[in-house]
Design an enzyme around this catalytic site. Structure first.
Site, mmCIF file in Angstrom:
data_model
loop_
_atom_site.group_PDB
_atom_site.id
_atom_site.type_symbol
_atom_site.label_atom_id
_atom_site.label_comp_id
_atom_site.label_asym_id
_atom_site.label_seq_id
_atom_site.Cartn_x
_atom_site.Cartn_y
_atom_site.Cartn_z
ATOM 1 N N LYS A 114 0.507 -0.941 -0.214
ATOM 2 C CA LYS A 114 0.059 -0.274 0.137
ATOM 3 C C LYS A 114 0.807 0.935 0.049
ATOM 4 O O LYS A 114 0.765 2.450 -0.740
ATOM 5 C CB LYS A 114 -0.656 0.107 1.575
ATOM 6 N N ARG A 146 -2.985 2.930 8.904
ATOM 7 C CA ARG A 146 -3.280 2.560 7.588
ATOM 8 C C ARG A 146 -2.402 0.944 7.329
ATOM 9 O O ARG A 146 -1.132 1.301 7.412
ATOM 10 C CB ARG A 146 -3.832 1.902 6.830
ATOM 11 N N GLY A 192 -8.567 -8.215 5.538
ATOM 12 C CA GLY A 192 -8.731 -8.855 7.283
ATOM 13 C C GLY A 192 -7.398 -8.681 8.618
ATOM 14 O O GLY A 192 -8.208 -9.443 9.375
ATOM 15 N N MET A 219 -5.876 -6.151 9.620
ATOM 16 C CA MET A 219 -5.914 -5.741 10.456
ATOM 17 C C MET A 219 -7.259 -3.943 9.923
ATOM 18 O O MET A 219 -7.063 -3.815 8.599
ATOM 19 C CB MET A 219 -4.831 -5.276 10.820
ATOM 20 N N ARG A 265 -3.331 -1.387 -6.643
ATOM 21 C CA ARG A 265 -2.740 -2.355 -6.364
ATOM 22 C C ARG A 265 -3.177 -3.383 -7.711
ATOM 23 O O ARG A 265 -4.268 -3.029 -8.415
ATOM 24 C CB ARG A 265 -2.445 -2.931 -5.492
ATOM 25 N N HIS A 314 -4.163 -42.670 0.172
ATOM 26 C CA HIS A 314 -4.655 -42.844 -0.133
ATOM 27 C C HIS A 314 -5.187 -42.645 -1.152
ATOM 28 O O HIS A 314 -5.339 -42.365 -2.541
ATOM 29 C CB HIS A 314 -4.563 -44.642 -0.275
ATOM 30 N N ARG A 354 2.025 -47.043 -13.610
ATOM 31 C CA ARG A 354 1.210 -48.638 -12.111
ATOM 32 C C ARG A 354 0.707 -49.697 -12.526
ATOM 33 O O ARG A 354 -0.070 -50.017 -12.587
ATOM 34 C CB ARG A 354 0.899 -47.933 -10.753
ATOM 35 N N ARG A 377 6.320 -49.033 -15.254
ATOM 36 C CA ARG A 377 6.673 -49.620 -13.551
ATOM 37 C C ARG A 377 6.594 -51.012 -13.405
ATOM 38 O O ARG A 377 5.345 -50.888 -13.468
ATOM 39 C CB ARG A 377 6.862 -48.894 -12.707
ATOM 40 N N GLU A 422 13.861 -44.051 -5.219
ATOM 41 C CA GLU A 422 12.653 -44.067 -3.749
ATOM 42 C C GLU A 422 13.353 -44.272 -3.080
ATOM 43 O O GLU A 422 13.028 -44.295 -1.884
ATOM 44 C CB GLU A 422 11.608 -45.040 -3.766
ATOM 45 N N SER A 471 13.235 -42.345 -12.333
ATOM 46 C CA SER A 471 12.557 -41.385 -12.061
ATOM 47 C C SER A 471 12.403 -41.077 -10.711
ATOM 48 O O SER A 471 12.423 -42.012 -9.708
ATOM 49 C CB SER A 471 11.006 -41.206 -12.699
ATOM 50 N N GLY A 481 10.932 -40.732 -7.732
ATOM 51 C CA GLY A 481 9.218 -40.890 -7.012
ATOM 52 C C GLY A 481 9.370 -40.723 -5.266
ATOM 53 O O GLY A 481 9.784 -40.882 -4.730
ATOM 54 N N THR A 482 9.159 -39.281 -5.809
ATOM 55 C CA THR A 482 9.286 -38.476 -4.945
ATOM 56 C C THR A 482 8.224 -38.456 -3.893
ATOM 57 O O THR A 482 8.582 -38.549 -2.252
ATOM 58 C CB THR A 482 9.512 -36.782 -5.109
ATOM 59 N N ASN A 483 7.646 -39.400 -3.916
ATOM 60 C CA ASN A 483 6.812 -39.601 -2.825
ATOM 61 C C ASN A 483 7.299 -40.284 -1.313
ATOM 62 O O ASN A 483 7.313 -40.457 -0.216
ATOM 63 C CB ASN A 483 5.171 -40.046 -2.787
ATOM 64 N N ASP A 484 7.765 -41.620 -1.823
ATOM 65 C CA ASP A 484 8.590 -42.531 -1.450
ATOM 66 C C ASP A 484 9.683 -41.744 -1.387
ATOM 67 O O ASP A 484 10.082 -41.737 -0.100
ATOM 68 C CB ASP A 484 8.309 -43.971 -1.644
ATOM 69 N N CYS A 527 8.127 -38.209 -10.725
ATOM 70 C CA CYS A 527 7.004 -38.741 -10.695
ATOM 71 C C CYS A 527 6.164 -38.813 -9.577
ATOM 72 O O CYS A 527 5.401 -39.615 -9.519
ATOM 73 C CB CYS A 527 6.904 -40.733 -11.990
ATOM 74 N N TYR A 551 12.179 -34.110 -17.766
ATOM 75 C CA TYR A 551 10.456 -33.789 -17.446
ATOM 76 C C TYR A 551 10.219 -34.037 -15.912
ATOM 77 O O TYR A 551 10.694 -34.434 -15.804
ATOM 78 C CB TYR A 551 9.657 -34.916 -18.432
HETATM 79 P P1 ADP Z 1 -7.538 -2.326 4.035
HETATM 80 O O1 ADP Z 1 -6.008 -2.874 3.313
HETATM 81 O O2 ADP Z 1 -8.490 -3.221 4.388
HETATM 82 O O3 ADP Z 1 -8.231 -2.110 1.859
HETATM 83 P P2 ADP Z 1 -7.924 0.805 3.529
HETATM 84 O O4 ADP Z 1 -6.078 1.136 4.999
HETATM 85 O O5 ADP Z 1 -7.185 0.487 2.157
HETATM 86 O O6 ADP Z 1 -7.723 -0.729 4.562
HETATM 87 O O7 ADP Z 1 -8.857 1.482 4.418
HETATM 88 C C1 ADP Z 1 -9.858 1.052 4.041
HETATM 89 C C2 ADP Z 1 -10.612 2.543 4.042
HETATM 90 O O8 ADP Z 1 -10.879 3.257 4.353
HETATM 91 C C3 ADP Z 1 -10.296 2.956 2.515
HETATM 92 O O9 ADP Z 1 -10.764 1.933 1.300
HETATM 93 C C4 ADP Z 1 -10.347 3.889 1.985
HETATM 94 O O10 ADP Z 1 -12.163 4.329 1.317
HETATM 95 C C5 ADP Z 1 -10.967 4.419 3.571
HETATM 96 N N1 ADP Z 1 -9.435 5.147 3.773
HETATM 97 C C6 ADP Z 1 -8.266 5.130 3.862
HETATM 98 N N2 ADP Z 1 -7.500 5.914 4.469
HETATM 99 C C7 ADP Z 1 -7.941 6.952 4.133
HETATM 100 C C8 ADP Z 1 -7.736 7.810 3.999
HETATM 101 N N3 ADP Z 1 -6.452 9.074 4.023
HETATM 102 N N4 ADP Z 1 -8.725 9.635 3.780
HETATM 103 C C9 ADP Z 1 -9.940 9.215 3.783
HETATM 104 N N5 ADP Z 1 -10.401 7.520 3.576
HETATM 105 C C10 ADP Z 1 -9.690 7.118 3.827
HETATM 106 MG MG MG Z 2 -8.058 -0.652 0.735
#
Ligand code: ADP
Ligand code: MG
Ligand code: MG
Length: 902
Positions: free
Chosen positions: A40, A110, A119, A121, A366, A482, A588, A644, A771, A790, A792-795, A857, A877
């Site tokens: 980011k 952020r 998710g 933070m 991104r 298996h 096999r 084999r 193997e 060849s 035989g990386t399982n064994d 294999c 291969y």
């Molecule tokens: P995530 O990685 O979970 O997407 P972000 O850090 O991108 O979290 O923040 C989530 C949302 O918060 C962004 O999509 C944006 O809408 C809002 N946000 C983050 N920073 C700002 C900012 N400086 N001004 C306004 N909105 C913001």
């Molecule tokens: Mg975001």
């Protein structure tokens, strides 16, 4: 990885730069600095430097996080000073002051690791608000309602993310307020309403924590920074890292950025966009926005978001105006910016933006995540648009993701009624009637029914049932049990190790989560997710689209490694060829022994107590084998076929029950008591280390002689009719050069005899499967008589670690959770150990025989990371299950391109 912080620049701390600024048309960093600034932060810097409208801010580096964790969770001493200096720059650019009552700067805090970790933070917005600055914000904006809406958002977010209070605490207060006011949407609340909500929030915080909500903006800031660092180690983050192989040692960056406000009335908005459709790949702006809203309101489902373009709105049949219609000028500017971003990054972008009173601000960009289907379409389209090269297109599609396209899958919109969860052992989805025995599965399948075989665990005796079934569920066993290995090989969906399910075979029912399902009840399994679902669920058929085929052509142009398939049945061999396999790397033969009509001859052979008895039984098996091989050679015309010789864990062939052995005695006309004695003689304490592989051929040469005879009789028949087959005879589980020499001679003698009888000339190769560690170490000696190997990386994994792969599921998980191993070595090659043996084997084999042919294999032959390793050590291969052939082709191409780039 737990101690993986050793790349900390400890000694350099005094001069380390921990903070990088961005904004105002320039930046200290750029997109290439993802490792230091996180994804980011690096992209915010890049967008700033491009002159795009990015609110100014600063990024605290991932190294500061690494320092934090390697120094008893304390900040580098000079961090605070650097943050202050960075904040001063932001203040100058924004024309506001952090904590100033009259003209307050508000910021967002952020998180942002190298790889995006959704998710990990939640972002804290509107930081810097308190009882004084909220008044300043109200006056400055001329909108008191907006100021208090922002303040209540801040208290709610900060309390949750930093102070650890539940969201519901605040949601209840807000819901009560809405009930009292008799309104249903947040936007209906007035300034005074929000002021009251803020007061109630503060009371709730004090009640819960025993202290006031922090009023000092500096305390707020450092509280939030600490929370971002702490979030790097929360359970969600740890779990995500483990799923996606992200090292703990990377750490996360923190972005502190000047706030812009999408909640300043009807000329303000917030939204998300993809420059192309991430699920179909269609080249059209895709996304949603919300007027008078902030941050995550769009994804939080508080109100229904609106379309970005008029065309999308009309297609969806929606009334609420699109961004294009509601704010046409900003939209044009936005469109221009996102197109520029896509051209700049030369890839589909996933974008977050905010409009504050008619002004556009870019908050994130991104490379967007995409489905396999979309990835293929985008890559092929972008080559046509001259945006990327063919080689780049090959690199753009994640090889493993192609799996999504090679099996039927559950419609993403379908309702899922979950019965139990297990391991995602073999992808694809299947619906069918429950059968608890292989025979029952086969019987139902013969009646034309779709069947799901549900078993405690499977053994080779269940193969016919697995083949007859659309999918397989087991209660025990891991990813390489298996059931899992065979199902992947057959392209059957499989959920293994669904421990929640209890089977009562006698009663013909299974129990899970308090529910009961009987034989014949319909269930659906999702092998890609490891889920077992009740009833029939909507499916989407696999599709080898034009884009897929096109990308494969480009991949084949750069690929060095050949790709073969592990296949023994005609069906599998045809599938493999259809997917572009360049031969069979492993046939096999024991799988061919299990078919209903042969198993009793096979048992008779194994239980015979003298050579004569064995030869009688072998004579019955020979014609079957010959016709199997004939068909394989025909299907694989022009391509090599590695066969084999028999490698049976003997116990798997033995009759288990007394009824079975009695049946055998009657059908083969043998003495029951003698048979029983022989069975107990042959039973082993440790079958995996027992009478397996070529040990059988050494002890009973007539067995291998029969197989070699069948192979060459088939080869002669095929050559007489059409093209000469390319025959490779492979001996399993060889350890010593004397063993290899013995087997070589046995093979040559029989082959020559058959060729002479038939009056046919034919080249062929004799080789071994590696193997055992000893075989890898002494590959130089084995290569004196072996012309190919060849791995035989399982064994080989099993024998190197001394771990039984059928039992590993029980304890490997503990090792993964404790970071003792990073990846299941049965899924991806353990490069340091098993890989080192392979390297040694390759070197030594070539030292004796420079033109020795080398392949792999094991299951690893279809694993992209392992294929990269195979390229690096210079194998010729890889061989994998038919359904993974396209994945292997792409992974091999990517490995070749990576090698070229080095
Ligand atoms: P995530 O990685 O979970 O997407 P972000 O850090 O991108 O979290 O923040 C989530 C949302 O918060 C962004 O999509 C944006 O809408 C809002 N946000 C983050 N920073 C700002 C900012 N400086 N001004 C306004 N909105 C913001
Ligand atoms: Mg975001
Ligand atoms: Mg988010």
């Amino acid at each position: 990885m737990a101690d993986g912080f050793n790349d900390t620049p400890k000694g350099a701390a005094a001069t380390t730069r921990w903070v990088y600024s961005f904004g105002g048309g320039s930046a200290d960093g750029d997109a290439k600095m993802k490792n230091l600034l996180g994804g980011k932060g690096a992209n915010l810097a890049e967008m700033s430097a491009l002159g795009l409208p990015v609110p100014p801010g600063l990024t605290i580096t991932t190294e500061a996080c690494v320092h934090y964790y390697s120094n008893a969770q304390s900040y580098p001493p000079d961090l605070e000073g650097q943050v202050d200096a960075g904040l001063a720059k932001v203040e100058a650019l924004a024309g506001k002051k952090f904590g100033d009552a009259a003209n307050p700067l508000l910021v967002s805090v952020r998180s942002g690791a190298r790889a995006s970790m959704p998710g990990m933070m939640d972002t804290v917005l509107n930081l810097g608000l308190n009882d004084q600055t909220v008044e300043g914000l109200a006056k400055l904006s001329g909108d008191r309602r907006f100021a208090f809406d922002s303040y209540r958002r801040f208290i709610q977010m900060y309390s949750n993310v930093v102070l650890g209070l539940e969201h519901s605490l605040f949601e209840e207060i807000l819901d009560d307020a809405k009930d009292r006011l008799d309104v249903s949407v947040d936007t209906a609340l007035t300034a005074a309403d929000w002021e009251k909500v803020v007061a109630e929030y503060k009371v709730a915080v004090k009640r819960e924590l025993g202290s006031d909500f922090p009023q000092d903006p500096r305390d707020q800031l450092w509280g939030a920074v600490g929370a971002v660092f702490a979030s790097w180690m929360n359970d969600r983050a740890k779990f995500y890292r483990r799923m996606h192989d992200i090292p703990e040692s990377w750490g996360t960056a923190v972005n502190v950025q000047s706030m812009v406000f999408g909640n300043m009335g009807d000329t303000s908005a917030t939204g998300v966009a993809f420059t192309r459709n991430p699920s179909t790949g269609e080249n059209r702006l895709y996304g949603e926005f919300l007027i008078n809203a902030q941050g995550e309101d769009v994804v939080a489902g508080i109100r229904t978001p609106q379309a970005l373009t008029k065309a999308t709105r009309e297609e969806m049949g929606e009334k609420a105006p699109s961004m294009e219609e509601a704010m046409p000028e900003v939209f044009l500017q936005f469109k221009d910016v996102v197109e520029r971003l896509e051209r700049h990054y030369r890839d589909m972008q996933d974008i977050e933006f905010t409009v504050e009173r008619g002004h556009l601000y870019m908050l994130q960009t991104r490379n967007g995540k995409r489905t396999a289907k979309a990835a293929l379409k985008m890559a092929v389209d972008q080559v046509a648009e001259s945006l990327i090269t063919r080689d780049e297109a090959v690199m753009r599609v994640e090889a493993a993701s192609l799996d999504q396209l090679l099996h039927p899958t559950i419609d993403p919109g379908a309702v899922r009624d979950l019965i139990a969860v297990g391991l995602p052992a073999s992808p694809g989805a299947a619906t069918g009637k429950i059968a608890f025995q292989a025979d029952e599965a086969e019987r139902l399948a013969e009646l034309g029914e779709a069947v799901i075989l549900v078993r405690e665990e499977t053994s080779p005796e269940d193969i016919h049932g697995m083949h007859a079934a659309r999918g397989v569920v087991t209660c025990r066993g891991g990813m390489t049990s298996h059931a899992a290995v065979v199902a992947r090989g057959m392209g059957r969906a499989c959920v293994s190790g669904a421990g929640e399910i209890q089977i009562d075979e006698k009663a013909g029912e299974l129990r899970a989560r308090g529910r009961v399902f009987k034989t014949g009840d319909i269930i659906t399994i999702d092998g890609g997710k490891g889920e077992v679902l009740a009833g029939a669920v909507e499916m989407i058929e696999p599709e080898l689209s034009g884009d897929f085929a096109q990308l494969m052509v480009w991949a084949d142009e750069v690929r060095r490694l050949k790709v073969r398939a592990n296949a023994e049945t005609p069906l599998d061999a045809r599938t493999a060829r259809g997917f572009g396999a360049e031969g069979i790397g492993l046939c096999r033969t024991e799988h061919m022994f299990f078919e209903e009509d042969r198993i009793s001859a096979v048992r008779e052979m194994i239980l015979a107590d003298d050579e004569k008895g064995r030869r009688t039984a072998l004579a019955k098996i020979l014609p079957y084998q010959r016709s199997d091989f004939t068909e394989l050679f025909e299907i694989m015309a022009g391509l090599p076929v590695t066969i084999r010789l028999l490698d049976p864990p003997l116990h798997e062939f033995l009759p288990h029950t007394d009824a079975e052995i009695e049946e055998l005695a009657t059908s083969a006309g043998l003495d029951l008591e003698k048979l029983k004695r022989r069975r107990s003689e042959l039973s082993e304490t440790n079958p995996m280390l027992g009478w397996r592989g070529c040990r059988l051929g050494v002890a009973f040469p007539e067995i291998y002689e029969m197989q070699v005879r069948a192979i060459f009789e088939a080869a002669c028949a095929v050559k007489k009719k059409s093209e000469a087959p390319i025959v490779e005879v492979m001996h399993p589980l060889v350890a010593k050069k004397e063993e290899m020499a013995f087997l070589r001679k046995l093979t040559d003698n029989t082959a020559k005899a058959v060729l002479k009888e038939q009056g046919v000339e034919l080249d062929y190769k004799v080789g071994a499967m590696i193997e055992l560690p000893r075989a890898a170490i002494r590959a130089d000696q084995l290569a004196e008589t072996a012309e190919f190997f060849s791995f035989g990386t399982n064994d080989l994994t099993q024998t190197t670690f001394g771990i039984s792969r059928d039992d590993s599921g029980k304890f490997l998980d503990a090792y993964l959770k404790k970071n003792i191993i990073e990846k299941d070595p049965f899924v991806s090659i353990d490069q340091e150990g098993v890989g080192e043996l392979i390297k040694l084997g390759v070197e030594r084999a070539r030292s004796t025989r420079p033109d020795v042919k080398l392949g792999i294999c094991g299951e690893h032959g279809g694993d992209p990371a392992s294929i990269g390793f195979c390229e690096a050590v210079g194998l010729d291969y890889v061989s994998c299950s038919p359904y993974r052939v396209p994945i292997a082709r792409l992974a091999a191409a990517q490995a070749a391109l990576e090698a070229k780039a080095k």
